[in-house]
Design an enzyme around this catalytic site. Structure first.
Site, PDB file in Angstrom:
ATOM      1  N   LYS A 206     -22.604  -2.710 -15.972  1.00  0.00           N
ATOM      2  CA  LYS A 206     -23.005  -1.566 -16.691  1.00  0.00           C
ATOM      3  C   LYS A 206     -23.333  -1.740 -18.171  1.00  0.00           C
ATOM      4  O   LYS A 206     -24.372  -1.229 -18.488  1.00  0.00           O
ATOM      5  CB  LYS A 206     -21.956  -0.437 -16.222  1.00  0.00           C
ATOM      6  CG  LYS A 206     -22.422   0.862 -16.629  1.00  0.00           C
ATOM      7  CD  LYS A 206     -21.441   1.904 -16.341  1.00  0.00           C
ATOM      8  CE  LYS A 206     -21.520   3.263 -16.805  1.00  0.00           C
ATOM      9  NZ  LYS A 206     -20.529   4.292 -16.743  1.00  0.00           N
ATOM     10  N   GLU A 212     -16.128 -11.459 -20.153  1.00  0.00           N
ATOM     11  CA  GLU A 212     -15.775 -12.246 -19.169  1.00  0.00           C
ATOM     12  C   GLU A 212     -17.232 -12.694 -18.379  1.00  0.00           C
ATOM     13  O   GLU A 212     -17.633 -13.725 -18.076  1.00  0.00           O
ATOM     14  CB  GLU A 212     -14.807 -11.749 -18.242  1.00  0.00           C
ATOM     15  CG  GLU A 212     -13.302 -11.355 -18.787  1.00  0.00           C
ATOM     16  CD  GLU A 212     -13.361 -10.270 -19.290  1.00  0.00           C
ATOM     17  OE1 GLU A 212     -14.216  -9.452 -19.869  1.00  0.00           O
ATOM     18  OE2 GLU A 212     -12.237  -9.565 -19.197  1.00  0.00           O
ATOM     19  N   GLY A 267     -18.188   2.709 -13.475  1.00  0.00           N
ATOM     20  CA  GLY A 267     -18.295   1.205 -12.669  1.00  0.00           C
ATOM     21  C   GLY A 267     -17.413   1.319 -11.344  1.00  0.00           C
ATOM     22  O   GLY A 267     -17.943   0.892 -10.390  1.00  0.00           O
ATOM     23  N   ARG A 268     -16.384   1.988 -11.342  1.00  0.00           N
ATOM     24  CA  ARG A 268     -15.517   1.835 -10.088  1.00  0.00           C
ATOM     25  C   ARG A 268     -16.282   2.765  -8.950  1.00  0.00           C
ATOM     26  O   ARG A 268     -15.555   2.693  -7.798  1.00  0.00           O
ATOM     27  CB  ARG A 268     -13.943   2.193 -10.349  1.00  0.00           C
ATOM     28  CG  ARG A 268     -13.684   3.585 -11.234  1.00  0.00           C
ATOM     29  CD  ARG A 268     -12.512   3.676 -11.509  1.00  0.00           C
ATOM     30  NE  ARG A 268     -12.204   4.693 -12.552  1.00  0.00           N
ATOM     31  CZ  ARG A 268     -12.333   4.846 -13.782  1.00  0.00           C
ATOM     32  NH1 ARG A 268     -12.838   3.694 -14.314  1.00  0.00           N
ATOM     33  NH2 ARG A 268     -12.187   6.094 -14.461  1.00  0.00           N
ATOM     34  N   GLU A 353      -7.179   3.020 -12.171  1.00  0.00           N
ATOM     35  CA  GLU A 353      -8.146   3.181 -13.476  1.00  0.00           C
ATOM     36  C   GLU A 353      -8.382   4.630 -13.488  1.00  0.00           C
ATOM     37  O   GLU A 353      -8.819   4.989 -14.935  1.00  0.00           O
ATOM     38  CB  GLU A 353      -9.193   2.282 -13.232  1.00  0.00           C
ATOM     39  CG  GLU A 353      -9.916   1.841 -14.750  1.00  0.00           C
ATOM     40  CD  GLU A 353     -10.932   0.840 -14.677  1.00  0.00           C
ATOM     41  OE1 GLU A 353     -10.659  -0.565 -14.883  1.00  0.00           O
ATOM     42  OE2 GLU A 353     -12.291   1.080 -14.213  1.00  0.00           O
ATOM     43  N   HIS A 384       5.367  -9.334   7.460  1.00  0.00           N
ATOM     44  CA  HIS A 384       6.440 -10.397   7.187  1.00  0.00           C
ATOM     45  C   HIS A 384       6.789 -10.939   5.994  1.00  0.00           C
ATOM     46  O   HIS A 384       7.052 -11.960   5.651  1.00  0.00           O
ATOM     47  CB  HIS A 384       5.830 -11.655   8.001  1.00  0.00           C
ATOM     48  CG  HIS A 384       5.710 -11.325   9.627  1.00  0.00           C
ATOM     49  ND1 HIS A 384       6.696 -11.532  10.743  1.00  0.00           N
ATOM     50  CD2 HIS A 384       4.675 -10.635  10.367  1.00  0.00           C
ATOM     51  CE1 HIS A 384       6.261 -11.018  11.909  1.00  0.00           C
ATOM     52  NE2 HIS A 384       4.888 -10.355  11.836  1.00  0.00           N
ATOM     53  N   LYS A 512      -9.516  -5.077 -24.290  1.00  0.00           N
ATOM     54  CA  LYS A 512     -10.618  -5.671 -24.421  1.00  0.00           C
ATOM     55  C   LYS A 512     -11.055  -5.831 -26.101  1.00  0.00           C
ATOM     56  O   LYS A 512     -11.324  -7.029 -26.433  1.00  0.00           O
ATOM     57  CB  LYS A 512     -11.992  -4.962 -23.887  1.00  0.00           C
ATOM     58  CG  LYS A 512     -12.060  -4.877 -22.780  1.00  0.00           C
ATOM     59  CD  LYS A 512     -13.661  -4.276 -22.304  1.00  0.00           C
ATOM     60  CE  LYS A 512     -13.821  -3.992 -20.974  1.00  0.00           C
ATOM     61  NZ  LYS A 512     -14.881  -3.120 -20.539  1.00  0.00           N
TER      62      LYS A 512
HETATM   63  O1  F6P Z   1     -12.342  -3.057 -16.238  1.00  0.00           O
HETATM   64  C1  F6P Z   1     -12.757  -1.991 -17.045  1.00  0.00           C
HETATM   65  C2  F6P Z   1     -14.139  -1.947 -16.789  1.00  0.00           C
HETATM   66  O2  F6P Z   1     -14.396  -1.116 -17.938  1.00  0.00           O
HETATM   67  C3  F6P Z   1     -14.255  -1.279 -15.424  1.00  0.00           C
HETATM   68  O3  F6P Z   1     -14.071   0.102 -15.424  1.00  0.00           O
HETATM   69  C4  F6P Z   1     -15.785  -1.810 -15.210  1.00  0.00           C
HETATM   70  O4  F6P Z   1     -15.973  -1.576 -13.834  1.00  0.00           O
HETATM   71  C5  F6P Z   1     -15.425  -3.102 -15.656  1.00  0.00           C
HETATM   72  O5  F6P Z   1     -14.977  -3.235 -16.878  1.00  0.00           O
HETATM   73  C6  F6P Z   1     -16.771  -3.735 -15.928  1.00  0.00           C
HETATM   74  O6  F6P Z   1     -17.587  -3.112 -16.966  1.00  0.00           O
HETATM   75  P1  F6P Z   1     -19.110  -3.730 -16.835  1.00  0.00           P
HETATM   76  O7  F6P Z   1     -19.876  -3.309 -15.586  1.00  0.00           O
HETATM   77  O8  F6P Z   1     -19.660  -2.770 -18.097  1.00  0.00           O
HETATM   78  O9  F6P Z   1     -19.248  -5.109 -17.285  1.00  0.00           O
END
Ligand code: F6P
Length: 549
Positions: A206, A212, A267-268, A353, A384, A512
């Site tokens: 987003k 990452e 995002g979620r 979150e 189990h 972050k």
């Molecule tokens: O993990 C934190 C977060 O900000 C989430 O809310 C989001 O889904 C994820 O990082 C990825 O963010 P982006 O889509 O901006 O890379």
């Protein structure tokens, strides 16, 4: 005291919880033969049974009174109408608009977003069809056989959870893979068997700033260009999903290969948007549309059903009842369907979150427990492993059990064994076995008095452990869409009752920012030494061990 705790309904529930803690569900069932009928909700694709909770009619009435005092219906209207209910980020919250299959126009800042959503859906359809039919060619003219989605958190968990759950609906015309971890091991093992000529990457982010994802995307680009010997291959092999078109374009992705995402989609909650592109590619656009339809049906239920018959409202109230009032501070998600093996991970992000916060919307410190920690695993595997804890530990963990009436991959004799366990576990957690029953059983088995005295206390199960049962007709795009939407609305209502801003995630931002600073330090010969003693010590040890300092 915060505003919530001053409400008469809140205070009444606090008192009521004291007396309910003395009750056992066995007695509640014995006293009311209608309990199942009373405490179930039939939804289009599944049934919710919440009768195995420590509640009575009075509890439900009091919880509904709390929902009314917190103006759940008013907030629901605000959300669906596009008001900026994400207060701290000053944004609307409109993931429901992404699956508004009734296509009712919705204007946000003068723009009809229903139209914008439809345009993106058309683009998803066109693109996914082209990939699936082999009409989208790679740099050497070959068809795309493999799609790698690069993204993390909401840009990964939703699509991956859904494509895993709906594997039976895939015709395997394209293989879809996921890379979320910046640990190079993941991308290396995903790329190892693939051929650059046939591989397409979706960079899903987003913000298009997540380190990452950017690191993985750069590695993927190098992998491609070092095989194709040309940067021009990027346009046939890279698409992006982002609300940050500037960054995506600067990264080298062709403008027409960028799929829109909007700041009014968290995002979620984004798998319904172009973040769901891997779903459409893997399962076909019609199945993606069915997922949206299933979610839309639950949106309608959420908007129209009276509060006392409204499944997401009830699930939210039960969560608040269990955690805030009864003090059960963790919650298990236990699917008894192999297809849902990623559901707990998905729900962890969705709920924790969203509502893992400790200040009210007005920024005041919250003095009551908010949401439980969410964890879970496929039911049978859990049985189990950790179910011992669920049955006999002195920490009570309410659980959601999710199973299906029909398996989508029936294998003779398996499903009834699976479901027998499903029903047995919720029964055992609720009923338990008391000392008298244990002793009678051991006597009947001819055990000595000495043995019975020694062992009986260990075999007692107090029971009275709450659970919800979600019994799906079967796992299908529609039922899964509905299930996810059910939990999304539960989380929303939970946030309203607890007076939490559910749509920001500042807690993630802190880590972050620090990681970015520390990365510079790891890449430099000098140690900046601006940390606490422990962090500095660890960084120095790390760099010395790698001979970086
Ligand atoms: O993990 C934190 C977060 O900000 C989430 O809310 C989001 O889904 C994820 O990082 C990825 O963010 P982006 O889509 O901006 O890379």
């Amino acid at each position: 005291m915060t505003a919530r705790t001053q409400l008469a309904s809140w205070q009444a529930l606090t008192l009521h919880a004291q007396s309910m803690k003395q009750q056992h569900m066995n007695d509640l069932f014995a006293a009311d033969a209608q309990r199942f009928d009373k405490f179930t909700v039939q939804l289009p694709e599944f049934l919710l049974d919440y009768s195995k909770n420590l509640l009575t009619d009075e509890t439900l009435d009091r919880l509904i009174a709390l929902a009314k005092d917190c103006d759940v219906t008013g907030w629901r209207e605000k959300m669906f109408n596009g008001e900026r209910i994400n207060k701290t980020e000053d944004r609307a919250v409109l993931h429901t608009a992404l699956r508004n299959r009734a296509q009712t126009p919705l204007f946000l800042d003068g723009e009809n977003i229903t139209e914008a959503v439809q345009n993106t859906l058309d683009k998803i359809q066109h693109f996914s069809d082209k990939i699936r039919q082999g009409l989208w060619k790679g740099y050497s003219g070959k068809r795309i056989t493999d799609v790698v989605n690069i993204g993390v958190g909401g840009s990964n968990l939703g699509p991956q959870m859904v494509t895993e759950a709906l594997k039976a609906y895939s015709d395997d015309s394209v293989n879809v893979h996921y890379v979320s971890n910046v640990d190079g091991m993941q991308i290396a093992s995903v790329l190892r068997p693939l051929s650059p000529e046939n591989t397409l990457f979706i960079v899903s982010s987003k913000t298009f700033t997540t380190t990452e994802t950017m690191t993985n995307a750069r590695t993927a680009m190098n992998w491609l260009t070092s095989a194709s010997f040309s940067d021009s291959a990027i346009e046939q092999h890279f698409v992006a999903v982002s609300s940050n078109k500037i960054n995506a374009a600067a990264f080298g992705i062709k403008e027409e290969n960028i799929f829109d995402m909007w700041d009014w989609v968290g995002g979620r909650f984004s798998l319904w948007s172009a973040i769901g592109l891997p779903i459409a590619i893997d399962l076909g656009f019609d199945n993606f549309l069915d997922l949206l339809k299933g979610a839309h049906e639950i949106d309608q239920h959420f908007c129209q059903a009276p509060l006392a018959e409204n499944a997401p409202v009830i699930m939210a109230l039960l969560s608040v009842w269990n955690c805030t009032f009864l003090g059960f501070r963790s919650q298990a998600i236990l699917p008894y369907d192999q297809t849902l093996h990623m559901l707990a991970a998905y729900m962890q992000q969705a709920e924790m979150e969203s509502n893992g916060k400790s200040v009210t919307m007005a920024g005041e410190e919250i003095i009551y427990p908010t949401v439980p920690s969410i964890w879970g695993e496929l039911g049978i595997n859990g049985q189990h492993a950790f179910y011992q804890y669920l049955h006999q530990s002195n920490n009570i963990v309410p659980a959601d059990f999710i199973g299906s009436i029909e398996s989508i991959t029936p294998v003779k004799g398996h499903h009834e064994t699976l479901m027998a366990n499903f029903f047995a576990q919720t029964k055992a957690l609720m009923q338990g076995v008391n000392e008298e029953q244990v002793k009678a059983d051991l006597h009947a088995k001819g055990r000595s008095d000495d043995y019975i005295k020694k062992v009986a206390p260990h075999k007692v199960h107090k029971g009275n452990r709450p659970s919800n049962t979600l019994l799906m007709d079967t796992i299908s795009p529609k039922s899964l869409g509905g299930l996810i939407a059910l939990y999304e609305h539960k989380i929303f209502v939970q946030g309203i009752i607890l007076d939490i801003c559910s749509f920001d995630q500042w807690g993630v931002e802190l880590g972050k920012g620090l990681a970015n600073e520390i990365q510079q330090e790891l890449e430099s010969a000098t140690t900046f030494n601006v940390h606490d003693n422990s962090t500095s010590g660890l960084i120095t040890h790390y760099k010395k061990s790698k001979q970086l300092a």
